[in-house]
Design a protein around this motif. Structure first.
Motif, PDB file in Angstrom:
ATOM      1  N   VAL A  16       1.408  57.949 -30.237  1.00  0.00           N
ATOM      2  CA  VAL A  16       2.111  58.940 -29.786  1.00  0.00           C
ATOM      3  C   VAL A  16       3.209  59.060 -30.983  1.00  0.00           C
ATOM      4  N   ALA A  17       3.819  58.027 -31.652  1.00  0.00           N
ATOM      5  CA  ALA A  17       4.639  58.208 -32.686  1.00  0.00           C
ATOM      6  C   ALA A  17       4.228  58.770 -33.990  1.00  0.00           C
ATOM      7  N   GLY A  18       2.885  58.204 -34.244  1.00  0.00           N
ATOM      8  CA  GLY A  18       2.165  58.919 -35.340  1.00  0.00           C
ATOM      9  C   GLY A  18       1.754  60.310 -35.346  1.00  0.00           C
ATOM     10  N   LYS A  19       1.526  60.714 -33.980  1.00  0.00           N
ATOM     11  CA  LYS A  19       1.164  62.130 -33.868  1.00  0.00           C
ATOM     12  C   LYS A  19       2.290  63.005 -34.041  1.00  0.00           C
ATOM     13  N   LYS A  20       3.486  62.578 -33.462  1.00  0.00           N
ATOM     14  CA  LYS A  20       4.645  63.197 -33.391  1.00  0.00           C
ATOM     15  C   LYS A  20       5.573  62.720 -34.313  1.00  0.00           C
ATOM     16  N   ARG A  21       5.223  62.905 -35.755  1.00  0.00           N
ATOM     17  CA  ARG A  21       6.149  62.207 -36.767  1.00  0.00           C
ATOM     18  C   ARG A  21       7.359  63.004 -36.880  1.00  0.00           C
ATOM     19  N   ASP A  22       8.339  62.177 -36.997  1.00  0.00           N
ATOM     20  CA  ASP A  22       9.767  62.708 -37.318  1.00  0.00           C
ATOM     21  C   ASP A  22      10.430  63.483 -36.111  1.00  0.00           C
ATOM     22  N   LYS A  23       9.655  63.182 -34.858  1.00  0.00           N
ATOM     23  CA  LYS A  23      10.183  63.841 -33.486  1.00  0.00           C
ATOM     24  C   LYS A  23      10.594  62.386 -32.801  1.00  0.00           C
ATOM     25  N   ALA A  24      11.292  62.885 -31.593  1.00  0.00           N
ATOM     26  CA  ALA A  24      11.942  62.032 -30.746  1.00  0.00           C
ATOM     27  C   ALA A  24      11.240  60.656 -30.777  1.00  0.00           C
ATOM     28  N   PRO A  25       9.689  60.713 -30.143  1.00  0.00           N
ATOM     29  CA  PRO A  25       9.172  59.435 -29.997  1.00  0.00           C
ATOM     30  C   PRO A  25       9.078  58.396 -31.419  1.00  0.00           C
ATOM     31  N   ASP A  26       8.882  59.102 -32.439  1.00  0.00           N
ATOM     32  CA  ASP A  26       8.857  58.540 -33.714  1.00  0.00           C
ATOM     33  C   ASP A  26      10.229  57.893 -34.111  1.00  0.00           C
TER      34      ASP A  26
END
Length: 368
Positions: free
Chosen positions: A121-131
């Motif tokens: 999830v963090a890798g897919k949404k880089r620089d976003k809240a999960p990351d």
């Protein structure tokens, strides 16, 4: 391909032989007299009794004779009798191995499972809240030692709030009852089903998923649910502490791997072909991002038995790490030597399995 397997088998056997040899000589380099641990409680002037101990355990023989005798006992799985427990070394070790597996295997499974999910999830949404949340948690786990967190957790939930037990693997007075026949039959049936499914579907995932499922089913069939619940209740705190740091570590590894793979030429080619985003993500990006994780998990599996010494000590968990500490403190020479040998064998076997799995997922290894 056969040459690759043969090379790995021979190299593993050679490493194992070196380990067995070092396991014999290193303890004899630590003590000027290898029988010294057996002199506990024996007066220094009791020369006849000390001579009897040396004769009984073969310490009077020439070193080369002791070495070949040790090799013979290793290959016949005869590790002698524990000096402290007055039982065979096998009996003492195998009374603790299941408890270590409960603690470490469950921690590993939860860590890898949630680590893959959070990392993807963090890798897919880089620089976003999960990351950003993952990066922050990574800094927290790096700054806080796991043993300190374990001690704080014991004081908070064990002593202050008294929500969870702070020591032992079961409630005092309870003994774990297990139907060994039902366990072996269920495990064997589950493994056979996994092999059949693998042959039908041609998917190796059937084996990787089927074996843990078969082991879980065997446990629930052979052990009463009340006993399983009691062990789970006692194991919650040590497993939770181990999983907390393990999840973040694996998640960061998956996240970084996915980001690195995203810019590879074959990913750009897959997108240029017009493949759906979920196919590019899961079939190409995620699959190749798991390769570093396989190596990391394999190395972590090698330390399953002895890697949780601190956790077992803090929570008074009756596992192999605690047994090794007790054997060293009690001067139990044969027991500590056998435990270290078991740890080494597990390490070699896990590394061998890791090589095979990596060989399956990475076609480039086939040419090596």
């Amino acid at each position: 391909m056969k040459g690759y397997y043969l090379k790995k088998v021979l190299s593993s056997l050679f490493v194992l032989f070196i380990i067995i040899t070092l396991n014999f000589f290193l303890p004899r380099m630590i003590f000027s007299d290898p029988a010294q641990p057996y002199y506990v409680g024996v007066p220094e002037d009791a020369y006849a009794l000390r001579e009897q101990i040396q004769e009984e355990y073969g310490f009077n023989d020439p070193l080369i004779v002791q070495y070949f005798d040790y090799l013979g006992r290793v290959f016949t799985l005869d590790f002698g009798q524990s000096h402290y427990y007055k039982e065979s070394v096998w009996t003492v070790m195998f009374s603790r191995i299941p408890w270590s597996m409960v603690l470490t295997v469950s921690s590993m499974l939860f860590s890898v499972l949630f680590g893959i999910i959070f990392g993807a999830v963090a890798g897919k949404k880089r620089d976003k809240a999960p990351d950003k949340a993952l990066m922050w948690l990574s800094g927290v786990t790096t700054a806080i030692p796991s043993f300190w967190l374990a001690m704080v957790t014991v004081m908070l939930f064990g002593f202050t709030l008294k929500i969870f037990p702070y020591r032992g693997a079961m409630t005092a007075g309870y003994t774990l009852s297990m139907n060994g026949t039902a366990f072996l039959i269920t495990l064997a049936v589950g493994i056979v089903i996994a092999i059949i499914l693998k042959a039908i579907t041609k998917k190796s995932l059937c084996i990787f998923v089927g074996v843990p499922v078969a082991l879980t089913a065997a446990l629930f069939v052979s052990v009463p649910f009340a006993d399983i619940a009691d062990v789970a209740y006692h194991a919650f705190l040590p497993v939770a502490i181990s999983v907390f740091s393990g999840v973040i570590s694996y998640a960061m590894l998956v996240r970084n791997s996915m980001i690195a793979v995203t810019n590879e030429d074959y990913i750009l080619t897959a997108r240029a072909k017009g493949l759906p985003p979920h196919v590019v993500l899961y079939k190409h990006t995620f699959r190749n991002a798991l390769l570093p994780l396989i190596t990391n998990v394999g190395m972590s599996m090698a330390g399953l038995m002895g890697g949780s010494v601190l956790m077992e000590k803090i929570f008074s968990w009756p596992g192999m790490g605690q047994l090794l500490l007790d054997a060293c403190n009690n001067g139990d020479y044969l027991l500590s030597q056998s435990i270290l040998l078991l740890f080494a064998v597990i390490t070699v076997v896990c590394n061998f399995i890791t090589d095979l799995v990596y060989h399956k997922f990475d076609p480039r290894v086939k040419e090596v």
